[in-house]
Write a protein that holds these residues in place. Structure first.
Motif, PDB file in Angstrom:
ATOM      1  N   ALA A   6       0.853  -1.186   0.000  1.00 33.33           N
ATOM      2  CA  ALA A   6       0.000   0.000   0.000  1.00 33.33           C
ATOM      3  C   ALA A   6       0.892   1.239   0.000  1.00 33.33           C
ATOM      4  CB  ALA A   6      -0.916   0.019   1.226  1.00 33.33           C
ATOM      5  N   PRO A   7       0.463   2.317  -0.653  1.00 31.55           N
ATOM      6  CA  PRO A   7       1.288   3.532  -0.694  1.00 31.55           C
ATOM      7  C   PRO A   7       1.375   4.207   0.672  1.00 31.55           C
ATOM      8  CG  PRO A   7      -0.865   3.936  -1.671  1.00 31.55           C
ATOM      9  CD  PRO A   7      -0.793   2.463  -1.406  1.00 31.55           C
ATOM     10  N   THR A   8       2.443   4.954   0.869  1.00 33.80           N
ATOM     11  CA  THR A   8       2.640   5.696   2.117  1.00 33.80           C
ATOM     12  C   THR A   8       1.788   6.957   2.102  1.00 33.80           C
ATOM     13  OG1 THR A   8       4.915   4.878   2.229  1.00 33.80           O
ATOM     14  CG2 THR A   8       4.372   6.764   3.604  1.00 33.80           C
ATOM     15  N   SER A   9       1.183   7.266   3.243  1.00 38.11           N
ATOM     16  CA  SER A   9       0.356   8.466   3.359  1.00 38.11           C
ATOM     17  C   SER A   9       1.182   9.712   3.077  1.00 38.11           C
ATOM     18  CB  SER A   9      -0.263   8.554   4.754  1.00 38.11           C
ATOM     19  OG  SER A   9      -1.042   7.401   5.043  1.00 38.11           O
ATOM     20  N   ASN A  10       0.535  10.734   2.549  1.00 44.12           N
ATOM     21  CA  ASN A  10       1.242  11.960   2.141  1.00 44.12           C
ATOM     22  C   ASN A  10       1.951  12.623   3.317  1.00 44.12           C
ATOM     23  OD1 ASN A  10       0.526  11.745  -0.571  1.00 44.12           O
ATOM     24  ND2 ASN A  10      -1.400  12.852  -0.272  1.00 44.12           N
ATOM     25  N   HIS A  11       1.348  12.608   4.507  1.00 44.25           N
ATOM     26  CA  HIS A  11       1.958  13.290   5.647  1.00 44.25           C
ATOM     27  C   HIS A  11       3.160  12.531   6.218  1.00 44.25           C
ATOM     28  CE1 HIS A  11      -0.576  10.351   7.733  1.00 44.25           C
ATOM     29  NE2 HIS A  11       0.146  10.568   8.822  1.00 44.25           N
ATOM     30  N   LEU A  12       3.434  11.332   5.691  1.00 45.60           N
ATOM     31  CA  LEU A  12       4.583  10.541   6.137  1.00 45.60           C
ATOM     32  C   LEU A  12       5.654  10.431   5.060  1.00 45.60           C
ATOM     33  CD1 LEU A  12       2.699   7.573   7.882  1.00 45.60           C
ATOM     34  CD2 LEU A  12       3.707   9.582   8.983  1.00 45.60           C
ATOM     35  N   ARG A  13       5.532  11.213   4.012  1.00 45.27           N
ATOM     36  CA  ARG A  13       6.428  11.068   2.868  1.00 45.27           C
ATOM     37  C   ARG A  13       7.851  11.535   3.148  1.00 45.27           C
ATOM     38  NH1 ARG A  13       4.604   9.773  -2.271  1.00 45.27           N
ATOM     39  NH2 ARG A  13       2.782   8.431  -2.022  1.00 45.27           N
ATOM     40  N   THR A  14       8.058  12.411   4.119  1.00 44.12           N
ATOM     41  CA  THR A  14       9.404  12.897   4.432  1.00 44.12           C
ATOM     42  C   THR A  14       9.753  12.540   5.862  1.00 44.12           C
ATOM     43  OG1 THR A  14       9.232  14.751   2.887  1.00 44.12           O
ATOM     44  CG2 THR A  14      10.914  14.910   4.600  1.00 44.12           C
ATOM     45  N   LEU A  15      10.878  11.869   6.050  1.00 42.66           N
ATOM     46  CA  LEU A  15      11.370  11.508   7.375  1.00 42.66           C
ATOM     47  C   LEU A  15      12.715  12.186   7.593  1.00 42.66           C
ATOM     48  CD1 LEU A  15      11.239   9.829  10.014  1.00 42.66           C
ATOM     49  CD2 LEU A  15      12.462   8.019   8.774  1.00 42.66           C
ATOM     50  N   ASN A  16      12.752  13.138   8.507  1.00 44.98           N
ATOM     51  CA  ASN A  16      14.007  13.804   8.851  1.00 44.98           C
ATOM     52  C   ASN A  16      14.822  12.905   9.772  1.00 44.98           C
ATOM     53  OD1 ASN A  16      13.410  16.215   7.432  1.00 44.98           O
ATOM     54  ND2 ASN A  16      12.133  16.910   9.127  1.00 44.98           N
ATOM     55  N   LEU A  17      16.108  12.811   9.498  1.00 45.38           N
ATOM     56  CA  LEU A  17      16.983  11.983  10.311  1.00 45.38           C
ATOM     57  C   LEU A  17      17.446  12.744  11.544  1.00 45.38           C
ATOM     58  CD1 LEU A  17      19.134  10.310   7.517  1.00 45.38           C
ATOM     59  CD2 LEU A  17      17.098   9.425   8.648  1.00 45.38           C
ATOM     60  N   SER A  18      17.896  12.018  12.543  1.00 45.06           N
ATOM     61  CA  SER A  18      18.396  12.626  13.775  1.00 45.06           C
ATOM     62  C   SER A  18      19.901  12.842  13.679  1.00 45.06           C
ATOM     63  CB  SER A  18      18.073  11.725  14.969  1.00 45.06           C
ATOM     64  OG  SER A  18      18.875  10.547  14.924  1.00 45.06           O
ATOM     65  N   LYS A 158       0.388  -7.096  12.897  1.00 50.69           N
ATOM     66  CA  LYS A 158      -0.007  -6.893  14.287  1.00 50.69           C
ATOM     67  C   LYS A 158      -0.704  -5.543  14.441  1.00 50.69           C
ATOM     68  CE  LYS A 158       3.849  -9.556  16.249  1.00 50.69           C
ATOM     69  NZ  LYS A 158       5.060  -9.495  17.107  1.00 50.69           N
ATOM     70  N   ASP A 159      -1.961  -5.572  14.864  1.00 47.23           N
ATOM     71  CA  ASP A 159      -2.689  -4.320  15.063  1.00 47.23           C
ATOM     72  C   ASP A 159      -2.123  -3.524  16.237  1.00 47.23           C
ATOM     73  OD1 ASP A 159      -4.364  -4.950  12.968  1.00 47.23           O
ATOM     74  OD2 ASP A 159      -5.838  -5.956  14.259  1.00 47.23           O
ATOM     75  N   CYS A 160      -1.552  -4.245  17.209  1.00 47.37           N
ATOM     76  CA  CYS A 160      -1.052  -3.580  18.408  1.00 47.37           C
ATOM     77  C   CYS A 160       0.321  -2.960  18.194  1.00 47.37           C
ATOM     78  CB  CYS A 160      -0.993  -4.553  19.583  1.00 47.37           C
ATOM     79  SG  CYS A 160       0.078  -5.995  19.300  1.00 47.37           S
ATOM     80  N   LEU A 161       0.990  -3.299  17.088  1.00 43.93           N
ATOM     81  CA  LEU A 161       2.341  -2.786  16.848  1.00 43.93           C
ATOM     82  C   LEU A 161       2.250  -1.387  16.247  1.00 43.93           C
ATOM     83  CD1 LEU A 161       5.398  -3.308  16.856  1.00 43.93           C
ATOM     84  CD2 LEU A 161       5.172  -4.215  14.542  1.00 43.93           C
ATOM     85  N   GLN A 162       2.661  -0.393  17.008  1.00 42.99           N
ATOM     86  CA  GLN A 162       2.655   0.987  16.543  1.00 42.99           C
ATOM     87  C   GLN A 162       4.094   1.443  16.352  1.00 42.99           C
ATOM     88  OE1 GLN A 162      -0.115   2.600  15.722  1.00 42.99           O
ATOM     89  NE2 GLN A 162      -1.394   0.877  16.388  1.00 42.99           N
ATOM     90  N   ILE A 163       4.481   1.659  15.118  1.00 43.07           N
ATOM     91  CA  ILE A 163       5.833   2.092  14.795  1.00 43.07           C
ATOM     92  C   ILE A 163       5.841   3.609  14.657  1.00 43.07           C
ATOM     93  CG2 ILE A 163       7.785   1.809  13.255  1.00 43.07           C
ATOM     94  CD1 ILE A 163       6.995  -0.724  14.654  1.00 43.07           C
ATOM     95  N   SER A 164       6.704   4.265  15.420  1.00 43.23           N
ATOM     96  CA  SER A 164       6.793   5.724  15.365  1.00 43.23           C
ATOM     97  C   SER A 164       8.185   6.111  14.884  1.00 43.23           C
ATOM     98  CB  SER A 164       6.514   6.330  16.753  1.00 43.23           C
ATOM     99  OG  SER A 164       6.661   7.735  16.723  1.00 43.23           O
ATOM    100  N   PHE A 165       8.242   6.719  13.719  1.00 43.99           N
ATOM    101  CA  PHE A 165       9.503   7.211  13.175  1.00 43.99           C
ATOM    102  C   PHE A 165       9.520   8.734  13.280  1.00 43.99           C
ATOM    103  CE2 PHE A 165       8.681   3.242  10.899  1.00 43.99           C
ATOM    104  CZ  PHE A 165       9.874   2.563  11.090  1.00 43.99           C
ATOM    105  N   GLY A 166      10.701   9.304  13.478  1.00 45.12           N
ATOM    106  CA  GLY A 166      10.833  10.749  13.496  1.00 45.12           C
ATOM    107  C   GLY A 166      10.878  11.374  14.870  1.00 45.12           C
ATOM    108  N   LEU A 167      10.605  10.591  15.927  1.00 45.20           N
ATOM    109  CA  LEU A 167      10.626  11.173  17.277  1.00 45.20           C
ATOM    110  C   LEU A 167      12.038  11.603  17.668  1.00 45.20           C
ATOM    111  CD1 LEU A 167       9.280  11.854  19.968  1.00 45.20           C
ATOM    112  CD2 LEU A 167       9.635   9.473  20.673  1.00 45.20           C
ATOM    113  N   LEU A 168      13.023  10.775  17.351  1.00 45.41           N
ATOM    114  CA  LEU A 168      14.403  11.084  17.731  1.00 45.41           C
ATOM    115  C   LEU A 168      14.899  12.340  17.023  1.00 45.41           C
ATOM    116  CD1 LEU A 168      16.619   9.927  19.565  1.00 45.41           C
ATOM    117  CD2 LEU A 168      17.536   8.727  17.580  1.00 45.41           C
ATOM    118  N   SER A 169      14.504  12.515  15.773  1.00 49.66           N
ATOM    119  CA  SER A 169      14.957  13.698  15.023  1.00 49.66           C
ATOM    120  C   SER A 169      14.358  14.979  15.574  1.00 49.66           C
ATOM    121  CB  SER A 169      14.602  13.543  13.543  1.00 49.66           C
ATOM    122  OG  SER A 169      13.204  13.437  13.369  1.00 49.66           O
ATOM    123  N   SER A 170      13.178  14.889  16.192  1.00 49.75           N
ATOM    124  CA  SER A 170      12.589  16.084  16.805  1.00 49.75           C
ATOM    125  C   SER A 170      13.326  16.488  18.073  1.00 49.75           C
ATOM    126  CB  SER A 170      11.112  15.836  17.112  1.00 49.75           C
ATOM    127  OG  SER A 170      10.954  14.817  18.103  1.00 49.75           O
TER     128      SER A 170
END
Length: 222
Positions: A6-18, A158-170
Motif C-alpha cells: 500500500a502507498p505511504t500516506s502523504n503526511h509521512l512522505r518525508t522523514l528527517n533523520l536525527s 499486528k494491530d497492536c504494533l505501533q511504529i513511530s519514526f521521526g521522534l528522535l529527530s525532533s
C-alpha cells in the motif's frame, strides 16, 4: 524491486533523520537466517510487501539534495533477490558463507534494505538481509524481522504494533558539522581494518540454570 503493498500516506512522505543517524557510518548491517526445507518464497514476498507498509522508510530513498539528512518515503521499493545454490544446506553450513547477501552500495539512489533468499538443493534456505545503518539499528532490524515473521505465518500484521519514526529527530535534529567526518574504507581497500566476530552459544540447560540463579537471588534479596 519489491514495493509495499500500500502507498505511504502523504503526511509521512518525508522523514528527517536525527543527529545520531547523521553520525552513523555509511554501511549496511547484515544478518543471515537459516531455515530447514520449506516452500515459502511466494509467501515471503507477499508478507514482506505488507510489512513494508508499517516500516515505510525502508522502501524509500535518501534525498539527494540535502546531503542524506532525510528520507523520501516514496515506496520505491527494496531489493529482493532469489538464488538457487547448487549444494545442500547441511554441507554448506560448514563452509564459508559467501555471496549469500544482496550486493548493496551507499548512494543516494540505492535501496535502504536488501533481501536475498538462497534456496539449496535440499529445499532449505538461507535468507540474507542488509539494511542501511543510518536508518535502522539492531533493535529496529529485530522489530522488522519479527513483524515480517508474524505476517508470513498469519497473513496479517499486528494491530497492536505501533511504529513511530521521526521522534528522535525532533529531539536531536541534524546540523551542519565542522571538521572531517569519518567514513570506512571501501570493501576492496587494502587499508580496511580486520573485523573479528565471536559467537556464543547457550544450550537449554545453561539458560535454565541461569534463570534459577536469578530467581534464587531475587528471592534472597526480597
Amino acid at each position: 524491486m519489491l514495493k509495499p503493498s500500500a502507498p505511504t500516506s502523504n503526511h509521512l512522505r518525508t522523514l528527517n533523520l536525527s543527529l545520531f543517524d547523521q553520525l552513523a557510518h555509511r554501511v549496511y548491517v547484515s544478518i543471515l537466517f537459516n531455515y530447514l526445507p520449506i516452500n515459502t518464497c511466494n509467501k515471503l514476498q507477499q508478507s514482506l510487501a505488507h510489512t513494508l507498509t508499517k516500516f515505510y522508510p525502508l522502501p524509500g530513498r535518501f534525498r539527494e539534495n540535502d546531503h542524506q539528512l532525510s528520507i523520501h518515503c516514496n515506496g520505491q521499493g527494496v531489493e529482493y533477490v532469489e538464488t538457487k545454490v547448487n549444494a545442500d544446506l547441511a554441507k554448506f553450513l560448514h563452509e564459508p558463507l559467501v555471496d549469500l547477501l544482496p550486493k548493496m552500495d551507499h548512494r543516494p539512489s540505492s535501496p535502504l534494505l536488501g533481501v536475498q533468499v538462497n534456496v539449496f538443493n535440499c529445499g532449505g534456505l538461507i535468507m540474507g538481509i542488509q539494511v542501511s545503518h543510518i536508518v535502522a539499528d539492531a533493535f529496529t532490524l529485530a522489530t522488522f524481522v519479527n513483524e515480517w515473521v508474524y505476517t508470513s505465518l498469519t497473513g496479517t500484521t499486528k494491530d497492536c504494533l505501533q511504529i513511530s519514526f521521526g521522534l528522535l529527530s525532533s529531539l536531536f535534529p541534524t546540523r551542519v558539522l565542522s571538521g572531517p567526518q569519518y567514513s570506512p574504507p571501501p570493501p576492496n581497500s587494502t587499508t580496511r581494518p580486520k573485523i573479528f566476530t565471536k559467537r556464543f552459544v547457550f544450550d537449554a540447560l545453561a539458560i535454565a540454570n541461569l534463570k534459577n540463579t536469578i530467581e534464587d537471588s531475587t528471592t534472597s534479596s526480597s
